[in-house]
Design a protein around this motif. Structure first.
Motif, PDB file in Angstrom:
ATOM      1  N   ASP A 164       0.825  -1.210   0.000  1.00 31.18           N
ATOM      2  CA  ASP A 164       0.000   0.000   0.000  1.00 31.18           C
ATOM      3  C   ASP A 164       0.860   1.260   0.000  1.00 31.18           C
ATOM      4  O   ASP A 164       0.540   2.237  -0.673  1.00 31.18           O
ATOM      5  CB  ASP A 164      -0.933   0.018   1.218  1.00 31.18           C
ATOM      6  CG  ASP A 164      -2.056  -1.008   1.103  1.00 31.18           C
ATOM      7  OD1 ASP A 164      -2.323  -1.474  -0.018  1.00 31.18           O
ATOM      8  OD2 ASP A 164      -2.649  -1.348   2.152  1.00 31.18           O
ATOM      9  N   LYS A 167       2.314   1.670  -3.472  1.00 30.45           N
ATOM     10  CA  LYS A 167       1.239   2.049  -4.395  1.00 30.45           C
ATOM     11  C   LYS A 167       0.842   3.520  -4.224  1.00 30.45           C
ATOM     12  O   LYS A 167       0.651   4.236  -5.197  1.00 30.45           O
ATOM     13  CB  LYS A 167       0.029   1.141  -4.168  1.00 30.45           C
ATOM     14  CG  LYS A 167      -1.113   1.339  -5.134  1.00 30.45           C
ATOM     15  CD  LYS A 167      -2.200   0.289  -4.948  1.00 30.45           C
ATOM     16  CE  LYS A 167      -2.883   0.515  -3.612  1.00 30.45           C
ATOM     17  NZ  LYS A 167      -3.973  -0.451  -3.362  1.00 30.45           N
ATOM     18  N   CYS A 168       0.748   3.961  -2.967  1.00 28.59           N
ATOM     19  CA  CYS A 168       0.320   5.347  -2.693  1.00 28.59           C
ATOM     20  C   CYS A 168       1.466   6.354  -2.787  1.00 28.59           C
ATOM     21  O   CYS A 168       1.229   7.520  -3.076  1.00 28.59           O
ATOM     22  CB  CYS A 168      -0.317   5.428  -1.312  1.00 28.59           C
ATOM     23  SG  CYS A 168      -1.863   4.508  -1.187  1.00 28.59           S
ATOM     24  N   GLY A 169       2.672   5.935  -2.487  1.00 29.34           N
ATOM     25  CA  GLY A 169       3.833   6.820  -2.618  1.00 29.34           C
ATOM     26  C   GLY A 169       4.308   7.458  -1.326  1.00 29.34           C
ATOM     27  O   GLY A 169       5.480   7.743  -1.177  1.00 29.34           O
ATOM     28  N   ASN A 170       3.393   7.728  -0.390  1.00 28.67           N
ATOM     29  CA  ASN A 170       3.792   8.286   0.913  1.00 28.67           C
ATOM     30  C   ASN A 170       2.691   8.044   1.943  1.00 28.67           C
ATOM     31  O   ASN A 170       1.570   7.689   1.596  1.00 28.67           O
ATOM     32  CB  ASN A 170       4.148   9.778   0.802  1.00 28.67           C
ATOM     33  CG  ASN A 170       2.982  10.629   0.347  1.00 28.67           C
ATOM     34  OD1 ASN A 170       1.862  10.524   0.859  1.00 28.67           O
ATOM     35  ND2 ASN A 170       3.230  11.484  -0.651  1.00 28.67           N
ATOM     36  N   GLN A 172       1.025  10.105   3.845  1.00 34.63           N
ATOM     37  CA  GLN A 172      -0.131  11.013   3.759  1.00 34.63           C
ATOM     38  C   GLN A 172      -1.182  10.445   2.798  1.00 34.63           C
ATOM     39  O   GLN A 172      -2.372  10.423   3.114  1.00 34.63           O
ATOM     40  CB  GLN A 172       0.317  12.413   3.315  1.00 34.63           C
ATOM     41  CG  GLN A 172      -0.794  13.449   3.367  1.00 34.63           C
ATOM     42  CD  GLN A 172      -1.429  13.584   4.745  1.00 34.63           C
ATOM     43  OE1 GLN A 172      -0.747  13.591   5.760  1.00 34.63           O
ATOM     44  NE2 GLN A 172      -2.752  13.652   4.779  1.00 34.63           N
ATOM     45  N   LYS A 173      -0.739   9.967   1.639  1.00 31.16           N
ATOM     46  CA  LYS A 173      -1.683   9.409   0.661  1.00 31.16           C
ATOM     47  C   LYS A 173      -2.275   8.092   1.161  1.00 31.16           C
ATOM     48  O   LYS A 173      -3.427   7.780   0.879  1.00 31.16           O
ATOM     49  CB  LYS A 173      -0.996   9.229  -0.691  1.00 31.16           C
ATOM     50  CG  LYS A 173      -0.749  10.564  -1.374  1.00 31.16           C
ATOM     51  CD  LYS A 173      -0.177  10.396  -2.753  1.00 31.16           C
ATOM     52  CE  LYS A 173       0.048  11.766  -3.388  1.00 31.16           C
ATOM     53  NZ  LYS A 173       0.811  11.710  -4.627  1.00 31.16           N
ATOM     54  N   VAL A 174      -1.482   7.330   1.911  1.00 30.16           N
ATOM     55  CA  VAL A 174      -1.983   6.089   2.522  1.00 30.16           C
ATOM     56  C   VAL A 174      -3.148   6.430   3.442  1.00 30.16           C
ATOM     57  O   VAL A 174      -4.197   5.781   3.416  1.00 30.16           O
ATOM     58  CB  VAL A 174      -0.862   5.353   3.313  1.00 30.16           C
ATOM     59  CG1 VAL A 174      -1.441   4.254   4.200  1.00 30.16           C
ATOM     60  CG2 VAL A 174       0.171   4.775   2.369  1.00 30.16           C
ATOM     61  N   LYS A 175      -2.976   7.478   4.275  1.00 27.32           N
ATOM     62  CA  LYS A 175      -4.033   7.899   5.205  1.00 27.32           C
ATOM     63  C   LYS A 175      -5.270   8.380   4.436  1.00 27.32           C
ATOM     64  O   LYS A 175      -6.400   8.069   4.822  1.00 27.32           O
ATOM     65  CB  LYS A 175      -3.513   9.001   6.124  1.00 27.32           C
ATOM     66  CG  LYS A 175      -2.512   8.496   7.158  1.00 27.32           C
ATOM     67  CD  LYS A 175      -1.983   9.633   8.021  1.00 27.32           C
ATOM     68  CE  LYS A 175      -0.998   9.102   9.057  1.00 27.32           C
ATOM     69  NZ  LYS A 175      -0.424  10.169   9.897  1.00 27.32           N
ATOM     70  N   GLU A 176      -5.056   9.147   3.357  1.00 26.78           N
ATOM     71  CA  GLU A 176      -6.171   9.651   2.556  1.00 26.78           C
ATOM     72  C   GLU A 176      -6.989   8.514   1.949  1.00 26.78           C
ATOM     73  O   GLU A 176      -8.196   8.617   1.789  1.00 26.78           O
ATOM     74  CB  GLU A 176      -5.659  10.575   1.447  1.00 26.78           C
ATOM     75  CG  GLU A 176      -5.150  11.912   1.949  1.00 26.78           C
ATOM     76  CD  GLU A 176      -4.383  12.702   0.885  1.00 26.78           C
ATOM     77  OE1 GLU A 176      -4.395  12.271  -0.297  1.00 26.78           O
ATOM     78  OE2 GLU A 176      -3.780  13.731   1.243  1.00 26.78           O
ATOM     79  N   GLN A 177      -6.293   7.402   1.601  1.00 32.02           N
ATOM     80  CA  GLN A 177      -6.968   6.245   0.999  1.00 32.02           C
ATOM     81  C   GLN A 177      -7.607   5.336   2.054  1.00 32.02           C
ATOM     82  O   GLN A 177      -8.228   4.331   1.720  1.00 32.02           O
ATOM     83  CB  GLN A 177      -5.948   5.419   0.184  1.00 32.02           C
ATOM     84  CG  GLN A 177      -5.336   6.151  -0.987  1.00 32.02           C
ATOM     85  CD  GLN A 177      -6.304   6.252  -2.137  1.00 32.02           C
ATOM     86  OE1 GLN A 177      -7.095   5.360  -2.378  1.00 32.02           O
ATOM     87  NE2 GLN A 177      -6.260   7.370  -2.847  1.00 32.02           N
TER      88      GLN A 177
END
Length: 201
Positions: A164, A167-170, A172-177
């Motif tokens: 994950d 896939k998300c890159g960081n 912050q984006k993991v949390k957003e998803q």
């Protein structure tokens, strides 16, 4: 000892013997060779790797299956050639041979699996660290692998899977998803988890 004797008389290794926790502790005081984990690795030439055939293949596979020992096929010659190539050429060369990864990676993966081990990661601003633990270990025990203070003062584990995160890159984006998780002491750590431990001592 009677259990061990029965297994050995069948010409089977002790590593396959099912023992209670108490019996396992007693057996540790002896250093039986066939109790130790074992894998088999055959070194093949390029033609044998391509064909998947080599002398005494059937006999070797039959015996290793009988004693429950995993078999890995590698070619030291091919490994040496792969190491001399840049990553793009190495990938093309491996694809031509029908290989998805290097021999050393297959050996490492098999050893980890056979020993019941997994890896989890911790990441800070300056470094990423990989930690090896036994499969089915809890978050609090994993924290103790890093430092006893983390285990003693464990509050929670902040967890994201490696896949994950990539896939998300960081984070912050993991949390957003919605892929970021807060886990407690009894959480069973999964292979490839990226964990931040919160603790207070």
């Amino acid at each position: 000892m009677e259990k061990c004797k029965q297994v050995l008389e069948q010409e089977l290794p002790l590593r396959g013997l099912e023992l209670s926790e108490e019996e396992e502790k007693l057996l540790r005081t002896y250093d039986f060779f066939t109790k130790k984990p074992l894998i088999a690795v055959v070194n093949l030439d390029e033609d044998q790797m391509r064909s998947g055939s080599y002398p005494q293949l059937a006999q070797l596979e039959e015996e290793l299956t009988r004693i429950d020992v995993p078999l890995i096929r590698v070619s030291a010659q091919i490994e040496a050639e792969i190491n001399e190539l840049d990553p793009e050429d190495a990938a093309i060369f491996m694809e031509e041979l029908g290989l998805t990864d290097s021999g050393i990676a297959r050996i490492a993966r098999t050893v980890y699996s056979h020993l019941g081990l997994i890896s989890f990661f911790t990441a800070g601003e300056k470094e990423v660290h990989s930690w090896t633990i036994r499969r089915n270990e809890t978050a609090v025990r994993a924290a103790g692998k890093i430092h006893s203070d983390l285990e003693r003062g464990f509050i929670r584990a902040e967890v994201v899977s490696y896949e994950d995160l990539v896939k998300c890159g960081n984070i912050q984006k993991v949390k957003e998803q919605g892929l970021f998780r807060l886990e407690g002491k009894e959480y069973i750590v999964q292979d490839g988890d990226v964990i931040t431990f919160r603790f207070n001592v």
